[in-house]
Write an enzyme that holds these catalytic residues in place. Sequence first.
Site, PDB file in Angstrom:
ATOM      1  CB  CYS A   1      -7.797  -4.863   1.757  1.00 43.84           C
ATOM      2  SG  CYS A   1      -6.035  -5.169   1.584  1.00 43.84           S
TER       3      CYS A   1
ATOM      4  CG  ASN B   1      -6.865  -8.310  -5.394  1.00 39.61           C
ATOM      5  OD1 ASN B   1      -6.992  -7.629  -6.406  1.00 39.61           O
ATOM      6  ND2 ASN B   1      -7.597  -8.104  -4.313  1.00 39.61           N
TER       7      ASN B   1
ATOM      8  CB  THR C   1      -0.949  -0.003   1.213  1.00 42.69           C
ATOM      9  OG1 THR C   1      -1.909  -1.058   1.044  1.00 42.69           O
ATOM     10  CG2 THR C   1      -1.684   1.317   1.332  1.00 42.69           C
TER      11      THR C   1
ATOM     12  CD  GLN D   1      -2.571 -11.722  -4.647  1.00 43.81           C
ATOM     13  OE1 GLN D   1      -1.994 -12.711  -4.187  1.00 43.81           O
ATOM     14  NE2 GLN D   1      -3.206 -10.863  -3.868  1.00 43.81           N
TER      15      GLN D   1
END
Length: 385
Positions: A325, A150, A73, A178
């Site tokens: 997430c 992902n 992130t 990913q």
Amino acid sequence: MAKTRVYLDWNATAPMRPQAKAAMLQAMDLQGNPSSVHAEGRAARKIIEDARANIAKAVGARSADVVFTSGGTEANALALVPGLRRNGDVATRLIVSAIEHSSVRSGGRFPVEDVQTAPVTSSGVVDLERLRTLLADGAPALVSVMLANNETGAIQPIAEIAELVHAAHGILHVDAVQGFGKIDIDINALNIDLLSISAHKIGGSKGTGALILTERLAGYEPLIAAGGQEKGRRGGTENLPGIAAFGAAVAAHLDAGAAAMARMQKLRAKLETGLQAVTPEMTVFSSDVPRLPNTTLFSAPGMKAETAVIAFDLEGMAVSSGSACSSGKVHASPVLTAMGVAPETAQGAVRLSLGWDTTEAEIQYLLEAWRSLSNVLVRSSDVVG
């Protein structure tokens, strides 16, 4: 006797590799600050630079281009900055694909009015013609497209995207969080300008990542400027134990080579064949395009993802309804919505993701459980009992 547990949520996070754990513990015993010039500091610095070299080797980059971060992130936030230059062209707007991670869709440091979205096809890959149109309609852009999704595992046509972006005098950022460790990456062959990766997806520790910032770029502005670490590109004392584990995990991945990826793909084929034998009417998303060798996102008529995930868990299996997430939030997947999937199909999407030590026995365990679970979860008179 303890109930069998089968972990099939590797896309959310991978267990730490033994090599990574050992390297992390060893680094914890070091006293030196990596910025200090004494012997203890130099020992700490060597661990960081060895890890940097391993990561660079894994993606075909220079060691000097690797900037350590607190994770994927932050790496994405570091990359998405207005004013980056390539060959003198300045990127003043941002184009992101409709299936990006939320850390990319947020736009980084770009104003909201300067962010545009590139649509994807029903197969979950970027619509190249629509992207071409967006690139032609305005100033040079920073374009952010993930290497592989992902949720669906769909691999994006990065080389073709890079050609379009650079022909329009733009810059290409690729979120490879990913895909890293599951498919080969060569930053030069794919002509990528910035690349984000994360340690915990490849068997390192959580809270560590990296941005590969190639020498082709100029005008970079750090988020954290104080301290001068990472050549002034990311201030703050480096996370030595996390970086040590990251480097060791990457080294283990490189040692495993293509055989580990081929093995995962073989197991995924067994998994999907077995699921479809029980539930022929099920949908496997993005099955018509190249996917990560470990990822299956499927749905079946009448199935509710939140109920299915709990049912799998009660049977001893860790699976996901999508991106970790967003865990705990029941809402339509932005990825499947962007692909045009009907809401009643999208609401049942369950992700199964394998890893380097997933066994054939674990796949068989899931398939046997699915024969019973499908009778409860799936609305169909054709389900085999």
